[in-house]
Design a protein around this motif. Sequence first.
Motif, PDB file in Angstrom:
ATOM      1  N   UNK A  47       0.858  -1.185   0.000  1.00  0.00           N
ATOM      2  CA  UNK A  47       0.000   0.000   0.000  1.00  0.00           C
ATOM      3  C   UNK A  47       0.898   1.241   0.000  1.00  0.00           C
ATOM      4  N   UNK A  48       0.713   2.178  -0.925  1.00  0.00           N
ATOM      5  CA  UNK A  48       1.586   3.354  -1.011  1.00  0.00           C
ATOM      6  C   UNK A  48       1.646   4.131   0.303  1.00  0.00           C
ATOM      7  N   UNK A  49       2.797   4.704   0.569  1.00  0.00           N
ATOM      8  CA  UNK A  49       3.005   5.419   1.834  1.00  0.00           C
ATOM      9  C   UNK A  49       2.077   6.619   1.974  1.00  0.00           C
ATOM     10  N   UNK A  50       1.673   7.227   0.853  1.00  0.00           N
ATOM     11  CA  UNK A  50       0.801   8.394   0.923  1.00  0.00           C
ATOM     12  C   UNK A  50      -0.672   8.043   0.741  1.00  0.00           C
ATOM     13  N   UNK A  51      -0.999   6.759   0.780  1.00  0.00           N
ATOM     14  CA  UNK A  51      -2.391   6.354   0.620  1.00  0.00           C
ATOM     15  C   UNK A  51      -3.221   6.774   1.823  1.00  0.00           C
ATOM     16  N   UNK A  52      -4.421   7.303   1.596  1.00  0.00           N
ATOM     17  CA  UNK A  52      -5.295   7.629   2.732  1.00  0.00           C
ATOM     18  C   UNK A  52      -5.605   6.424   3.612  1.00  0.00           C
ATOM     19  N   UNK A  53      -5.459   5.229   3.082  1.00  0.00           N
ATOM     20  CA  UNK A  53      -5.691   4.034   3.888  1.00  0.00           C
ATOM     21  C   UNK A  53      -4.733   3.976   5.080  1.00  0.00           C
ATOM     22  N   UNK A  54      -3.586   4.625   4.934  1.00  0.00           N
ATOM     23  CA  UNK A  54      -2.613   4.664   6.028  1.00  0.00           C
ATOM     24  C   UNK A  54      -3.128   5.450   7.227  1.00  0.00           C
ATOM     25  N   UNK A  55      -4.101   6.337   6.973  1.00  0.00           N
ATOM     26  CA  UNK A  55      -4.652   7.170   8.036  1.00  0.00           C
ATOM     27  C   UNK A  55      -5.775   6.485   8.803  1.00  0.00           C
TER      28      UNK A  55
END
Length: 536
Positions: free
Chosen positions: A151-159
């Motif tokens: 999952x990309x580091x800047x993906x909103x899923x990371x939040x």
Amino acid sequence: MTHKSTTLCVLALLSCILRAGVAHGSRPAGVPPPAHLDRADLRFAFGSCSRHDKPQSVWGAVRAIAPDAFVWLGDVIYADGKVNGTRAYVGNERHRAAFETQLEHPEYAALARETKIVGTWDDHDFGFNNAGAEWEEKPFAKQVFLDFLGVPADSPRRERAGVYAHHTFRNLGRDKNRSARLILLDTRFHQRAERGELLGEDQWRWLERALGVPGSRRVGVTSADDARSATPSSSDEHSREYREPFIEAEEDDDDPVDVVIIGSSIQVHAETQKLVDGLFEGVESWNEFPNEKKRLMDLVERSRARVVFLSGDVHHAEIITSPPRCVLPYELVEITSSGMTHGILDEVPKKHGLRAFVRLLIPAFLPRWLWPDVGGLQRARFIHRNWGEVAIDFGDDDAAETDAADDDARASPSPAAKSETKASVAGSIALNIRGDDGVVKISKRVPLSALEGTWAEVDAAAARGEIEHGAAEGRLRDACRTEKDLTRVELLRLPVLAAACLVGQPVIFAFCVWQLVKGTSRAVRKPGKASKRKEA
């Protein structure tokens, strides 16, 4: 002993030896042959419970069916283990290293180059056995799990507070106007068993939108147009942690679809919680969260979506069903695959050869008669290494026979443009449990038209006299009985019969050996006595 009795004894001995391997281990009737591959516009492979530090024999078979995606349903790696008999977390560095070890496995790495990898977690990759919202390492666990999935580091899923996600596939079928959605739930991040909570309110709201429940809206958004442009406030740290942020581009598609697959790391409708208490420790399922389970089924019914469930966790494989008008207006169908590197027999200690001995006694398919004849409890259960397959075919049944030659030409596309309308209900979903040899062990085909209906329609059909009972009365039918309806005698059936089998088989085996030895020794002594008589 006569030659006839000796022969019978030998046959009895052989039957004891072959009992596990042949009689019960054979493929059940009706299962397609090993070379069988269902036609599909979209094909998932999935699995759970795979130790990164054990041999992994399934990947070649998974690659052989060329899935459009592989779905992890938890326990991708094991970040906890026993030290001096006490279970402990291995620490952050070893937790991260375990994922790296999995990524470096040659066959898995090849699969990851060939297809899309998606998934959710369960307790062991979350960090600790049966851990939930209280787990202090969950921020780190979420970071390394999403790193593992790429999952990309800047993906909103990371939040997001959790790893739940959905993936929508469109442009499917012959006319490129069919669609499917894979919803992956997170049953760890917000789980509070003492409160009976499993998903958390933010995830419930997100699930309403993913299912297309009428009236659902994004958190803090009042219209569908605003929902497309909503973003979390960077100055509101509390909102960023506990509210649903704007979802990543792939998840931005929450328009209606033709079929929905919901993946849960723990079983949704196992209905065996009371039966296994005392036999196995720490077995989890949605049955432990009855209010959450009812809420899930209510959402599915309100959404009018055609839903099939996937699950893992239990170190064996099975296909679970509940008849129409019991849990849902239509038949509830759940396929469980668990145990890619180890199964329930691997929980037996190796000391004194106990595990090897138990493997001789217990067949690959657990006998159905061990369970009480209530609801769907007497179903096939495969306990060797396994993985699952979901094949969605949007062709009608007649076309399936006449157009088989076109299978290769109808490859599954990646997620693409959206269709605006819901197409017809032609088509079906094939659910397969496969062993590490790729052979289908358990299977079920479900017509898409059989996954439709609401409770209001059930009541209307009863009022017209088309069915005998309405929604409320229909759920009280004998066919709808579940583990909560089991009598004390029925609850004791599994442990009593299991104990009788485990004790009885060795006794029968020993008796057969004793009879064989006794008969052989008599046969040897008889020629000796006859020669002595001749000499006399």
